[in-house]
Design an enzyme around this catalytic site. Sequence first.
Site, short mmCIF file in Angstrom:
data_model
loop_
_atom_site.label_atom_id
_atom_site.label_comp_id
_atom_site.label_asym_id
_atom_site.label_seq_id
_atom_site.Cartn_x
_atom_site.Cartn_y
_atom_site.Cartn_z
N MET A 161 10.46 5.33 2.93
CA MET A 161 9.46 5.09 1.96
C MET A 161 9.89 4.90 0.57
O MET A 161 10.75 5.76 0.06
CB MET A 161 8.64 6.41 2.07
CG MET A 161 7.29 6.53 1.05
SD MET A 161 6.34 7.68 1.52
CE MET A 161 7.24 9.16 1.28
N TYR A 429 10.62 16.70 -3.48
CA TYR A 429 10.35 15.66 -3.15
C TYR A 429 8.95 15.54 -2.43
O TYR A 429 8.41 16.53 -2.06
CB TYR A 429 11.39 15.03 -2.22
CG TYR A 429 12.07 15.68 -0.98
CD1 TYR A 429 11.34 16.54 -0.39
CD2 TYR A 429 13.22 15.04 -0.56
CE1 TYR A 429 11.78 17.02 0.88
CE2 TYR A 429 13.85 15.59 0.73
CZ TYR A 429 13.11 16.45 1.30
OH TYR A 429 13.58 17.09 2.45
N GLU A 430 8.45 14.51 -2.11
CA GLU A 430 7.37 13.96 -1.56
C GLU A 430 6.33 14.70 -2.51
O GLU A 430 5.19 15.16 -1.81
CB GLU A 430 7.04 14.53 -0.03
CG GLU A 430 8.06 13.93 0.81
CD GLU A 430 8.29 12.33 0.79
OE1 GLU A 430 7.22 11.71 0.41
OE2 GLU A 430 9.15 11.88 1.14
N GLY A 431 6.54 14.67 -3.73
CA GLY A 431 5.12 15.27 -4.61
C GLY A 431 5.71 16.76 -4.94
O GLY A 431 5.65 17.47 -4.10
#
Length: 570
Positions: A161, A429-431
């Site tokens: 991603m 990570y990932e927000g």
Amino acid sequence: MSFTPAIAEQRFVLTHIAGIDELAATDRFAEATPDTVEAVLEGAGAFAAGEWAPLDRVGDTVGARWTEKGVVMPEGFGDAYRGYVEGGWGTIGSPAGYGGMGMPFVLASAVLETLGTANMGLALCPTLNGGAIEALMHHGSAEQQAAYLPHLATGEWPATMNLTEPQAGSDVGALRTRAEPLEGGRWSITGTKIYISYGDHDMAEQIVHLVLARTPGAPAGTRGLSLFLVPKYRLDAEGRPGEFNDIRVVSIEHKMGLHASPTCVLSFGDNGDCVGELIGHEGGGIAGMFTMMNNARLNVGLQGVQVAERATQRAVAYALDRVQGARGGANVAIVEHPDVRRMLLRMKAQTQAARALVYLAAAAGDRATLGDEAARKQLDLLTPLAKAHGTDIGNEVASLGIQVHGGMGYVEETGAAQHFRDARITPIYEGTNGIQAADLVGRKLSMDNGGVFLAHIAAMRTEAEDATLRTLIDACEEVGRGLMTADADDRLAASYPFLTMLSVATCGWLMERQGRIAGRAEGDPAFLAQKRAAARFYVEQIVPEALGLKAAATARAELLYSIPAAAFAA
């Protein structure tokens, strides 16, 4: 220390929290029979213990290496990953129409948990495949689905991603990567992406990058972003990896932990020859990427469970073996000391709570695929809780694991420090977890004018028996109602303590249920005894802590802005 898959615990939570038997009663998940579930859990555990766990330490000490020809993984990692693909472990929750088993996502989550507990660094490689599959299923063309999904479904082609850029961290709207139209519906991709997990490696013949980029004339901000499918190698006429697609690995990060997972800086189109395909329509990039990201956020919450389980296992083994101090006139293992027992029981309780929370969310996702609209909304509400609180717990438990080891935990030889180093990225990570909290109070709390949140409160209140747990549930409702009408700064100032309050209330509800069931169940007496003790510890000692957060969750933002920014450096 040997790794032991938590099969009894997973089976218990799948049954009593996820309701996997109810899922198996539907046509879609009819193959998830008790015998099949048991075989999957046992098989994944044996594979993880035999093939992945022995590589965990070398992954940390040797790590991935950058070379001019690409990233080289530690010895044994390639064979272990190919064993994962050949064993079909990536197919558990993948669509049956593309070579997957079509099992419930929550069962696939249990398999990923086992693999990540054995070797968190290696398990990161296939972690994003599920989200990439969802993105292509919802937004991709029939041609893209036919060409890529069979390989993504097995894990043969891992996915990445690509959002973050040097000038744009969490501010996705500031991305500058460009996509220029070519003939035949193809696009020329140019730009740089950073922090790309497994952006390059030598364990697979292909890597599938999903890339956010801006098309000509697109509006500023997130509305101007589109999503592109950009493989490392362009497909030939037979649909196999062929010509190199001009994606250069500039470097890999030197990180605090997760050394086996190459975090790459990728440069697309240095030679003007990087070709991608549009997924969906122009300007639809955020919708497509968030389909992938919401799946990823649940899997990151699951990483909190993974690292907590491994840290707990290591701490328990050390506490049972390490003789130090006396009780009753005799030298004893440190597990006999009250404070060590407190830490171990807290580790067990928090790990089990995080697992229950993440499995509940994953099962809601399964019910959503069956057309249950209430479950879809429940998943939306639970996702920031699972991601943020799951990873907070992973960090707390990994830190406690070091504490149980004492000074031996602070040196690398015991392996306890690795878990803490590996865990620290997960709230980022990932927000970041702050972004998860902002999402909770900014969007999720107001769904259906607060109806989704209040339905969750009502479900917990109906079942909760402990007086303090009920008080916490009441406090969550009071704070939540207040935040619905508060101004933006006050909501954001309160967001993190409120997320923790609501997460602990949810975990308390799930742990209390498990304790009741364990009190009347038949089975392994030792397992049921520790389950009852962990549930009681959570409700009696962790739930009351969350009540203390009410003051912070109702405080206004005024104090935070009572000094100028420069005063923080005074």
